[in-house]
Structures are given as structure tokens and as C-alpha cells.
Design a protein around this motif. Structure first.
Motif, short mmCIF file in Angstrom:
data_model
loop_
_atom_site.label_atom_id
_atom_site.label_comp_id
_atom_site.label_asym_id
_atom_site.label_seq_id
_atom_site.Cartn_x
_atom_site.Cartn_y
_atom_site.Cartn_z
N HIS A 192 0.67 -1.25 0.13
CA HIS A 192 0.08 -0.04 0.09
C HIS A 192 0.99 1.29 0.06
O HIS A 192 0.29 2.46 0.00
CB HIS A 192 -0.73 0.02 1.33
N GLY A 193 2.14 1.09 -0.18
CA GLY A 193 3.11 2.32 -0.06
C GLY A 193 3.41 2.95 1.18
O GLY A 193 4.19 3.78 1.39
N ASN A 194 3.09 1.97 2.25
CA ASN A 194 3.34 2.51 3.78
C ASN A 194 4.72 1.84 4.11
O ASN A 194 5.19 0.99 3.95
CB ASN A 194 2.29 2.02 4.74
N VAL A 195 5.53 2.83 5.03
CA VAL A 195 6.82 2.57 5.47
C VAL A 195 6.62 2.97 6.84
O VAL A 195 6.45 4.31 7.10
CB VAL A 195 8.06 3.37 4.80
N SER A 196 7.01 2.03 7.92
CA SER A 196 6.73 2.30 9.09
C SER A 196 7.80 3.43 9.65
O SER A 196 8.83 3.41 9.03
CB SER A 196 6.98 0.90 10.02
N PRO A 197 7.69 4.22 10.51
CA PRO A 197 8.43 5.03 11.11
C PRO A 197 9.94 4.47 11.35
O PRO A 197 11.21 5.02 10.92
CB PRO A 197 8.12 5.75 12.25
#
Length: 167
Positions: free
Chosen positions: A82-87
Motif C-alpha cells: 500500500h506504499g506504507n513505510v513504518s517510522p
């Protein structure tokens, strides 16, 4: 066109700081693509007008966090589908982005346009010195052909010492 040598381009561009989108610097560059030999990286000469934000504090925080892990870091699919990168994975992504820039430069021609698409896998390698070492399997998207190319790279890093792609 430089007879018998290649094609030289003069570029004027604005670089945007990935950590602070409002911070920019002007850059001029000359890029020489050599004729006929796809195995020679383009020659690049550049000048920056100004400096980007200092990242020493963030670099040291990331370095100390990774050095304090009980087990070596292992992660997959950065960003996720989904294009998410965790901090906590953002510094790992940024390190891959910088290292992939070296890979892209070494393998570019006038007819390619590579972009880091995803980190498929990253595994920290235990070391006895002060460097952090990561084995990355990345996916490079070649925008012209639309090909997605898996690429393995080994990266050494330590704050204030820069990034080295050793393989």
C-alpha cells in the motif's frame, strides 16, 4: 556531442531535502555518457549552491538503535503493497535509497531511467567493527522499458563516514 567520446549534458536543477521538503539547494551538473561502452558509468561533475540540512543527530539515533538490537535486523517489503513505510524502517529505506543511487549511476545509460521501487528484503550482517552492514535485495523499476529488476547490494554505513556499496 563530443566526437569519439560521447554525449555531455549540462544540467541546472533544484535539489529538495527528503527530510525537509522546504529546504532546497541549486545544483549545476555536467554528465558525460561514453559512446558505445555500456559498461562505463557516466562521468558526473556537480556543484551545489548551499547546503542541505545536517542529519548528524538523526544518523546517530538510528545508528545507536541498530547497534543496540539484540538480534540483527531483518525486514521485508519496504514499502508495503500500500506504499506504507513504518517510522522505524524509514532510515533503512533512506539508506537503501542512497545506496541504490550508486547502483543506478554505475548502470545508467542515456536510454535508462531507474528508480528504487521497493526493498524486497534487508538483513543486517553482524560485524566486529563500528560499521553497520546490510544485505539488501531491492527492486529497481526501469521506467523506459517498465522492467522491474531485482538487485542485490551489500551496504556499509557509519555516521559521518558516508555510504559504501561493497557489492
Amino acid at each position: 556531442d563530443i566526437d569519439g567520446v560521447g554525449h555531455k549534458y549540462h544540467l541546472e536543477l533544484v535539489l529538495e531535502d527528503v527530510l525537509d521538503r522546504d529546504a532546497t539547494v541549486n545544483c549545476t551538473a555536467e554528465v558525460l555518457y561514453h559512446l558505445g561502452n555500456q559498461n562505463i558509468a557516466p562521468d558526473v561533475q556537480f556543484t551545489l549552491e548551499g547546503e542541505l540540512k545536517n542529519t548528524d543527530d538523526a544518523d546517530n539515533i538510528f545508528y545507536n538503535r541498530i547497534k543496540s538490537l539484540e538480534k540483527e535486523l531483518v525486514a521485508e517489503n519496504i514499502p508495503d503493497s500500500h506504499g506504507n513505510v513504518s517510522p522505524e524502517m524509514e532510515p533503512i529505506r533512506l539508506l537503501a535509497w542512497v545506496a541504490s543511487g550508486y547502483v543506478i549511476w554505475q548502470n545508467s545509460t542515456e536510454n535508462t531511467k531507474f528508480q528504487l521501487a521497493q526493498i524486497k528484503r534487508v538483513k543486517q550482517v553482524k560485524r566486529s567493527d563500528e560499521y553497520l552492514e546490510f544485505d539488501y535485495m531491492i527492486l529497481l523499476h526501469e521506467m523506459v522499458s517498465q522492467e522491474v529488476i531485482p538487485w542485490q547490494m551489500t551496504v556499509l554505513w557509519r555516521p559521518q563516514h558516508g555510504v559504501q556499496v561493497t557489492q
